[in-house]
Scaffold this active site. Structure first.
Site, PDB file in Angstrom:
ATOM      1  N   ASP A  25      16.743  48.212 -56.457  1.00  0.00           N
ATOM      2  CA  ASP A  25      17.352  48.792 -57.709  1.00  0.00           C
ATOM      3  C   ASP A  25      16.580  48.469 -58.965  1.00  0.00           C
ATOM      4  O   ASP A  25      15.854  47.766 -58.937  1.00  0.00           O
ATOM      5  CB  ASP A  25      18.954  48.393 -57.641  1.00  0.00           C
ATOM      6  CG  ASP A  25      18.863  46.914 -57.902  1.00  0.00           C
ATOM      7  OD1 ASP A  25      18.007  46.080 -58.153  1.00  0.00           O
ATOM      8  OD2 ASP A  25      20.227  46.243 -57.737  1.00  0.00           O
TER       9      ASP A  25
ATOM     10  N   ASP B 296      24.744  50.406 -49.634  1.00  0.00           N
ATOM     11  CA  ASP B 296      24.679  48.976 -49.761  1.00  0.00           C
ATOM     12  C   ASP B 296      25.860  48.358 -50.262  1.00  0.00           C
ATOM     13  O   ASP B 296      26.585  48.797 -51.133  1.00  0.00           O
ATOM     14  CB  ASP B 296      23.236  48.439 -50.660  1.00  0.00           C
ATOM     15  CG  ASP B 296      23.718  48.562 -52.120  1.00  0.00           C
ATOM     16  OD1 ASP B 296      23.893  47.583 -52.702  1.00  0.00           O
ATOM     17  OD2 ASP B 296      23.889  49.769 -52.705  1.00  0.00           O
TER      18      ASP B 296
ATOM     19  N   CYS C   5      32.506  42.595 -29.700  1.00  0.00           N
ATOM     20  CA  CYS C   5      31.233  42.481 -30.652  1.00  0.00           C
ATOM     21  C   CYS C   5      30.070  41.963 -29.493  1.00  0.00           C
ATOM     22  O   CYS C   5      30.373  40.786 -28.834  1.00  0.00           O
ATOM     23  CB  CYS C   5      31.423  41.674 -31.682  1.00  0.00           C
ATOM     24  SG  CYS C   5      29.808  41.364 -32.722  1.00  0.00           S
TER      25      CYS C   5
ATOM     26  N   CYS D 199      27.082  40.444 -31.103  1.00  0.00           N
ATOM     27  CA  CYS D 199      26.290  39.917 -31.805  1.00  0.00           C
ATOM     28  C   CYS D 199      25.653  38.443 -31.503  1.00  0.00           C
ATOM     29  O   CYS D 199      26.515  37.927 -30.378  1.00  0.00           O
ATOM     30  CB  CYS D 199      26.985  39.631 -33.297  1.00  0.00           C
ATOM     31  SG  CYS D 199      28.125  38.188 -33.500  1.00  0.00           S
TER      32      CYS D 199
ATOM     33  N   CYS E 197      28.957  35.957 -31.680  1.00  0.00           N
ATOM     34  CA  CYS E 197      30.214  36.162 -30.748  1.00  0.00           C
ATOM     35  C   CYS E 197      29.639  35.956 -29.274  1.00  0.00           C
ATOM     36  O   CYS E 197      30.595  35.594 -28.285  1.00  0.00           O
ATOM     37  CB  CYS E 197      30.587  37.766 -31.087  1.00  0.00           C
ATOM     38  SG  CYS E 197      31.710  38.000 -32.275  1.00  0.00           S
TER      39      CYS E 197
ATOM     40  N   HIS F  90      27.227  37.689 -37.894  1.00  0.00           N
ATOM     41  CA  HIS F  90      28.157  38.473 -37.326  1.00  0.00           C
ATOM     42  C   HIS F  90      28.663  39.623 -38.232  1.00  0.00           C
ATOM     43  O   HIS F  90      28.828  40.870 -37.666  1.00  0.00           O
ATOM     44  CB  HIS F  90      29.520  37.492 -37.158  1.00  0.00           C
ATOM     45  CG  HIS F  90      30.785  38.330 -36.843  1.00  0.00           C
ATOM     46  ND1 HIS F  90      30.956  39.127 -35.548  1.00  0.00           N
ATOM     47  CD2 HIS F  90      31.499  38.885 -37.608  1.00  0.00           C
ATOM     48  CE1 HIS F  90      32.031  39.527 -35.570  1.00  0.00           C
ATOM     49  NE2 HIS F  90      32.703  39.720 -36.890  1.00  0.00           N
TER      50      HIS F  90
END
Length: 375
Positions: A90, A270, A308, A310, A313, A339
């Site tokens: 940015d 974002d 999930c 991930c 998890c 996560h």
């Protein structure tokens, strides 16, 4: 940059963006690495565990420390951080706004005092691009004049005037630098301002679409307006944003915000929310938010979310995470951030699959239905 629309379903778009450091498929969420790193995670976590294709770094903070010249010496942000995907940087305009007690915009740029040592600095449309050339980011954002909401008509008009003027300066400067071999593989996005004023947004969007930006962002939202105002503003400005370029909604937001704005035609997002919330013990799931600090989780053997897949998890229980948080163990920051970011990135992947199958409306209904079951 090569940009292609793969499919549209109920205004939601699935697109492909090819850049110097790889292909990005949209809708996409970009994790925020303000200081060149996602807090508590490194490049291996981002690339190999999460599979992120693009992340965001902050021009204001990196300019002040370690400075753009140091980053350039390491081979830009990619060489410095070792993340080999795409970077979006940015312009620093938002930091000037959020640290407004330290900054003062004028016709030509933004004067500000460093939050580190109080030294004086001046950002201009050209200087922020010079800094981003040093970073060698794949997407550079122009300097814009952001206003807090609600804002007076006069302040919005002034913001518009400055933003359009600075956009033209940035466009011309980037064109000139590319002709000298500088920033050839870097893309420049314009930022549409205008608060929640429909006419102002339309005017700004039309002015910026007449310029040769590689993509267009909607800035100045998620700064105090209601959710409905945000959604209405995005919906109102969309017809005036060139559909043949990526559309990026800056700094937004909750999972619901992502779904609502994808349904309005936004491609890129974002936000610090998934990582900041993770560090505070708030975890995102398919059924809503979960506060891992709560006493019922002390002896809970289940993963955060049974749906999930991930890293966290698949390995750890709610009980273990509850303990890590209460013990102030730094490992908690990493496991919770992995996560939450997986949840956000996977949500975007699910939306893309639904768009490609032309079933976005069904996806949206199911997304809200799962949340309703737990209320």
């Amino acid at each position: 940059m090569e940009f292609k629309i793969d499919k549209i379903s109920q205004n939601a778009r699935a697109c492909t963006i090819k850049m110097a450091h790889g292909v990005v498929q949209t809708p996409v969420f970009m994790p925020v690495g303000t200081l060149g790193a996602i807090k508590s995670l490194d490049a291996v976590d981002m690339s190999e565990i999460l599979g992120a294709k693009i992340i965001l770094a902050n021009t204001y903070h990196m300019y002040l420390r370690p400075t753009s010249k140091v980053v350039k010496d390491f081979g830009g942000l990619h060489g410095f951080s070792k993340f080999n995907g795409n970077f979006l940087t940015d312009s620093g305009g938002f930091q000037a706004f959020s640290l407004s007690h330290r900054s003062k915009p004028d016709e030509n740029g933004i004067k500000f005092k460093s939050h580190i040592d109080g030294s004086l600095h001046y950002f201009t449309p050209k200087s922020v691009l010079d800094t981003q050339y040093d970073f060698n980011s794949d997407i550079m954002m122009i300097l814009d004049d952001l206003v807090a909401l609600p804002a007076t008509k006069e302040r919005i008009e002034l913001s518009l005037k400055r933003t359009i003027k600075w956009a033209k300066e940035a466009e011309m400067y980037h064109k000139s630098q590319k002709s000298k071999g500088i920033g050839v593989d870097q893309n420049l996005f314009g930022i549409i301002q205008g608060g929640t004023d429909y006419k102002a947004r339309k005017e700004c969007a039309q002015a910026l679409c007449d310029m040769e930006f590689d993509g267009l962002a909607i800035g100045g939202l998620s700064v105090g307006e209601s959710n409905e105002q945000m959604y209405d503003t995005v919906e109102g400005v969309m017809p005036y944003i060139d559909p043949n370029r990526p559309r990026y909604l800056m700094g937004v937001g909750t999972p619901e915000d992502l779904v609502e704005n994808v349904s309005r035609g936004v491609d890129m997002f974002d936000c610090v929310m998934p990582t900041r919330n993770a560090r505070n013990g708030t975890l995102f799931t398919s059924f809503g938010k979960l506060n891992i600090k709560a006493a019922p989780f002390i002896n809970d053997h289940e993963p955060i979310d049974n749906e999930c897949q991930c890293y966290t998890c698949k390995r750890y229980s709610r009980g273990y995470l509850n303990h890590l948080y209460k013990a102030k163990e730094l490992t908690f920051f990493r496991l919770a951030s992995l996560h939450n970011l997986h949840y956000y990135l996977n949500l975007m992947k699910q939306m893309r699959e639904a768009i490609l199958a032309d079933k976005f409306l069904e996806f949206k209904m199911e997304f809200y239905a799962k949340r309703a079951l737990t209320k």
